[in-house]
Design a protein around this motif. Structure first.
Motif, mmCIF file in Angstrom:
data_model
loop_
_atom_site.group_PDB
_atom_site.id
_atom_site.type_symbol
_atom_site.label_atom_id
_atom_site.label_comp_id
_atom_site.label_asym_id
_atom_site.label_seq_id
_atom_site.Cartn_x
_atom_site.Cartn_y
_atom_site.Cartn_z
ATOM 1 N N ALA A 136 1.125 -1.344 0.350
ATOM 2 C CA ALA A 136 0.115 -0.188 -0.025
ATOM 3 C C ALA A 136 0.828 1.243 -0.331
ATOM 4 C CB ALA A 136 -0.784 0.207 1.266
ATOM 5 N N TYR A 137 1.510 0.848 0.607
ATOM 6 C CA TYR A 137 2.619 2.772 0.690
ATOM 7 C C TYR A 137 2.980 2.677 -0.609
ATOM 8 C CZ TYR A 137 2.680 1.603 5.685
ATOM 9 O OH TYR A 137 2.478 1.510 7.039
ATOM 10 N N LEU A 138 3.871 1.334 -1.259
ATOM 11 C CA LEU A 138 4.185 1.604 -2.889
ATOM 12 C C LEU A 138 3.090 2.467 -3.757
ATOM 13 C CD1 LEU A 138 7.134 -1.390 -2.464
ATOM 14 C CD2 LEU A 138 6.892 0.871 -2.940
ATOM 15 N N LEU A 139 2.223 1.246 -3.132
ATOM 16 C CA LEU A 139 1.020 1.795 -4.822
ATOM 17 C C LEU A 139 0.985 3.486 -4.072
ATOM 18 C CD1 LEU A 139 -1.588 -0.524 -3.807
ATOM 19 C CD2 LEU A 139 -0.397 -0.272 -6.451
ATOM 20 N N SER A 140 0.899 4.045 -3.047
ATOM 21 C CA SER A 140 0.280 5.110 -1.999
ATOM 22 C C SER A 140 1.053 6.097 -3.467
ATOM 23 C CB SER A 140 0.570 6.051 -1.075
ATOM 24 O OG SER A 140 -0.416 4.680 -0.452
ATOM 25 N N ILE A 141 2.760 5.975 -2.782
ATOM 26 C CA ILE A 141 3.484 6.955 -3.843
ATOM 27 C C ILE A 141 3.642 6.374 -4.993
ATOM 28 C CG2 ILE A 141 6.454 7.000 -4.125
ATOM 29 C CD1 ILE A 141 6.763 5.829 -1.178
ATOM 30 N N ILE A 142 3.068 5.845 -5.923
ATOM 31 C CA ILE A 142 3.032 6.006 -7.534
ATOM 32 C C ILE A 142 1.800 6.578 -7.843
ATOM 33 C CG2 ILE A 142 2.133 4.796 -9.190
ATOM 34 C CD1 ILE A 142 3.881 1.995 -7.727
ATOM 35 N N ILE A 143 0.361 6.350 -6.640
ATOM 36 C CA ILE A 143 -0.860 7.798 -6.992
ATOM 37 C C ILE A 143 -0.556 8.707 -6.887
ATOM 38 C CG2 ILE A 143 -3.258 7.577 -6.332
ATOM 39 C CD1 ILE A 143 -2.884 4.777 -5.822
ATOM 40 N N ILE A 144 0.978 9.274 -5.292
ATOM 41 C CA ILE A 144 0.774 10.228 -5.634
ATOM 42 C C ILE A 144 2.062 10.956 -6.723
ATOM 43 C CG2 ILE A 144 2.152 12.044 -3.430
ATOM 44 C CD1 ILE A 144 1.371 10.111 -1.310
ATOM 45 N N VAL A 145 2.659 10.552 -7.026
ATOM 46 C CA VAL A 145 3.825 11.268 -7.417
ATOM 47 C C VAL A 145 2.332 11.124 -9.637
ATOM 48 C CG1 VAL A 145 5.513 10.428 -9.334
ATOM 49 C CG2 VAL A 145 5.756 10.352 -6.772
ATOM 50 N N PHE A 146 1.858 10.223 -9.347
ATOM 51 C CA PHE A 146 0.593 10.043 -10.357
ATOM 52 C C PHE A 146 0.144 11.486 -10.739
ATOM 53 C CE2 PHE A 146 -3.224 9.751 -12.000
ATOM 54 C CZ PHE A 146 -3.050 9.763 -14.044
ATOM 55 N N LEU A 147 -0.599 11.389 -9.497
ATOM 56 C CA LEU A 147 -1.702 13.123 -9.296
ATOM 57 C C LEU A 147 -0.707 14.277 -9.077
ATOM 58 C CD1 LEU A 147 -3.482 11.523 -6.659
ATOM 59 C CD2 LEU A 147 -5.032 11.976 -9.003
ATOM 60 N N ILE A 148 0.442 14.231 -8.732
ATOM 61 C CA ILE A 148 2.160 15.627 -8.879
ATOM 62 C C ILE A 148 1.660 15.651 -10.278
ATOM 63 C CG2 ILE A 148 3.925 16.586 -8.180
ATOM 64 C CD1 ILE A 148 3.419 14.697 -5.523
ATOM 65 N N LEU A 149 1.746 14.902 -10.758
ATOM 66 C CA LEU A 149 2.184 15.083 -12.740
ATOM 67 C C LEU A 149 0.543 15.631 -13.586
ATOM 68 C CD1 LEU A 149 5.269 11.922 -13.207
ATOM 69 C CD2 LEU A 149 5.392 14.987 -12.686
ATOM 70 N N PHE A 150 0.152 14.796 -12.787
ATOM 71 C CA PHE A 150 -0.980 15.215 -13.940
ATOM 72 C C PHE A 150 -1.409 16.302 -14.190
ATOM 73 C CE2 PHE A 150 -5.792 14.832 -14.825
ATOM 74 C CZ PHE A 150 -5.336 13.577 -16.372
ATOM 75 N N PHE A 151 -1.432 16.435 -12.338
ATOM 76 C CA PHE A 151 -2.563 17.895 -11.953
ATOM 77 C C PHE A 151 -0.855 19.378 -11.977
ATOM 78 C CE2 PHE A 151 -5.286 14.802 -11.153
ATOM 79 C CZ PHE A 151 -6.793 15.796 -11.374
ATOM 80 N N LYS A 152 -0.308 18.655 -12.509
ATOM 81 C CA LYS A 152 0.746 19.530 -12.847
ATOM 82 C C LYS A 152 1.382 20.612 -11.141
ATOM 83 C CE LYS A 152 -0.006 20.835 -17.499
ATOM 84 N NZ LYS A 152 -0.226 19.321 -17.720
ATOM 85 N N VAL A 153 1.201 19.840 -10.384
ATOM 86 C CA VAL A 153 1.068 20.502 -8.170
ATOM 87 C C VAL A 153 2.591 21.333 -8.399
ATOM 88 C CG1 VAL A 153 1.051 20.401 -6.595
ATOM 89 C CG2 VAL A 153 -0.999 18.882 -7.655
ATOM 90 N N PRO A 154 2.947 22.423 -7.953
ATOM 91 C CA PRO A 154 3.829 22.371 -7.841
ATOM 92 C C PRO A 154 5.038 21.961 -6.830
ATOM 93 C CG PRO A 154 3.047 24.402 -7.773
ATOM 94 C CD PRO A 154 1.867 23.125 -8.190
ATOM 95 N N PHE A 155 5.125 21.300 -6.481
ATOM 96 C CA PHE A 155 5.664 20.041 -5.418
ATOM 97 C C PHE A 155 7.075 20.015 -5.335
ATOM 98 C CE2 PHE A 155 6.656 16.650 -2.756
ATOM 99 C CZ PHE A 155 6.253 16.939 -0.933
ATOM 100 N N LYS A 156 7.720 20.991 -3.993
ATOM 101 C CA LYS A 156 9.132 20.522 -4.776
ATOM 102 C C LYS A 156 9.894 19.800 -3.583
ATOM 103 C CE LYS A 156 9.631 24.968 -6.744
ATOM 104 N NZ LYS A 156 10.607 26.723 -6.191
ATOM 105 N N PHE A 157 10.921 18.897 -3.817
ATOM 106 C CA PHE A 157 11.114 17.581 -2.533
ATOM 107 C C PHE A 157 12.060 18.326 -2.333
ATOM 108 C CE2 PHE A 157 9.220 14.848 -5.129
ATOM 109 C CZ PHE A 157 8.820 14.431 -4.749
ATOM 110 N N ALA A 158 13.176 19.861 -2.363
ATOM 111 C CA ALA A 158 13.877 20.628 -1.274
ATOM 112 C C ALA A 158 14.105 21.796 -1.941
ATOM 113 C CB ALA A 158 14.985 19.842 -1.855
ATOM 114 N N GLN A 159 14.144 22.903 -1.007
ATOM 115 C CA GLN A 159 14.446 24.371 -1.617
ATOM 116 C C GLN A 159 15.101 24.564 -1.374
ATOM 117 O OE1 GLN A 159 11.686 26.414 -1.654
ATOM 118 N NE2 GLN A 159 10.304 25.221 -1.516
#
Length: 168
Positions: free
Chosen positions: A145-168
């Motif tokens: 479920a953790y792996l699935l969630s990471i894949i889903i989160i990355v997909f949603l960030i990319l699909f909806f072009k969420v400006p998320f930065k892992f580091a500043q």
């Protein structure tokens, strides 16, 4: 409206929840709470959907109540009666997703939720289907479920072009 949903969820859990076995569901309840808070953190400046608070609550408190009370308690109810057979599981996930989307429709009609940045009401039903499936996976296979969630989160960030930065 948000407080009423939380109160009804709590009352339903006392009536129909399997309280003798609540510890069996605790990790999945924590998982959904963490996911809800993670969503708020990731999209804090670029929301896909947003709750509009009731008269007593601000936006942040509404999010906290959903993440720490309403969602975990509803997942407790969901898992309390999760069926054993595959066909019944599919039907069960469809029923719970239908229930969630009906509540969301009421929130939408009453102006207590809105959609931004490309999210549409129809996406919510698909999201609910995936969410309930992942919760069921988490209950039995947390790491998957953790792996699935990471894949889903990355997909949603990319699909909806969420400006998320892992580091500043």
């Amino acid at each position: 409206m948000h407080l009423a949903i939380t109160l009804l969820t709590l009352l339903a859990s006392f009536k129909w929840g399997d309280w003798r076995s609540w510890r069996d569901y605790h990790a999945s309840m924590f998982f959904i709470a963490t996911c809800g808070l993670l969503y708020e953190y990731i999209v804090k400046d670029y929301t896909l959907w947003k709750f509009h608070p009731d008269f007593l609550l601000g936006h942040e408190m509404t999010v906290i109540i959903y993440a720490l009370i309403t969602m975990p308690v509803s997942i407790f109810l969901y898992l309390s009666h999760y069926p054993d057979t595959r066909v019944l599981r599919i039907i069960y996930i469809l029923i719970w997703s239908g229930f969630y989307i009906a509540v969301e429709f009421i929130l939408y009609l009453s102006g207590r939720i809105s959609y931004q940045n490309g999210w549409k009401f129809g996406y919510s039903f698909l999201f609910d289907l995936v969410m309930f499936w992942v919760i069921a996976v988490h209950q039995k296979y947390p790491f998957r479920a953790y792996l699935l969630s990471i894949i889903i989160i990355v997909f949603l960030i990319l699909f909806f072009k969420v400006p998320f930065k892992f580091a500043q």
